[in-house]
Design a protein around this motif. Structure first.
Motif, short mmCIF file in Angstrom:
data_model
loop_
_atom_site.label_atom_id
_atom_site.label_comp_id
_atom_site.label_asym_id
_atom_site.label_seq_id
_atom_site.Cartn_x
_atom_site.Cartn_y
_atom_site.Cartn_z
N HIS A 190 6.23 116.37 143.42
CA HIS A 190 5.34 115.38 142.81
C HIS A 190 6.15 114.30 142.07
CE1 HIS A 190 1.47 114.08 141.19
NE2 HIS A 190 2.14 113.82 140.08
N TYR A 214 3.69 113.71 148.13
CA TYR A 214 2.47 114.07 147.40
C TYR A 214 1.66 115.10 148.20
CZ TYR A 214 2.73 110.48 143.71
OH TYR A 214 3.08 109.72 142.62
N SER A 234 3.32 118.47 147.92
CA SER A 234 3.06 119.00 146.58
C SER A 234 1.64 119.54 146.48
CB SER A 234 3.29 117.91 145.54
OG SER A 234 2.97 118.37 144.26
N LEU A 235 0.69 118.79 146.97
CA LEU A 235 -0.71 119.21 146.94
C LEU A 235 -0.91 120.50 147.71
CD1 LEU A 235 -3.65 118.71 146.19
CD2 LEU A 235 -3.84 117.27 148.23
N GLN A 258 0.32 123.32 145.62
CA GLN A 258 -0.58 123.55 144.49
C GLN A 258 -1.86 124.27 144.92
OE1 GLN A 258 -0.28 123.24 141.29
NE2 GLN A 258 1.63 122.11 141.17
#
Length: 42
Positions: free
Chosen positions: A12, A31, A34-35, A38
């Motif tokens: 991120h 991104y 990273s998402l 997560q």
């Protein structure tokens, strides 16, 4: 295994750096990675 939450945070942060430099495609890719991480860890 490693620290998945740390990896997501690092991706991120790197995405933010790329975005600031105008490298939008690279930023979006990071991104998204990273998402994904997560979402897996909740």
């Amino acid at each position: 295994m490693g620290n998945v939450q740390g990896k997501a945070a690092t991706l991120h942060q790197l995405a933010g750096i790329y975005a600031d430099q105008g490298e939008v495609a690279k930023a979006i890719a990071l991104y998204e990675q990273s998402l994904e991480l997560q979402e897996k860890i909740g």
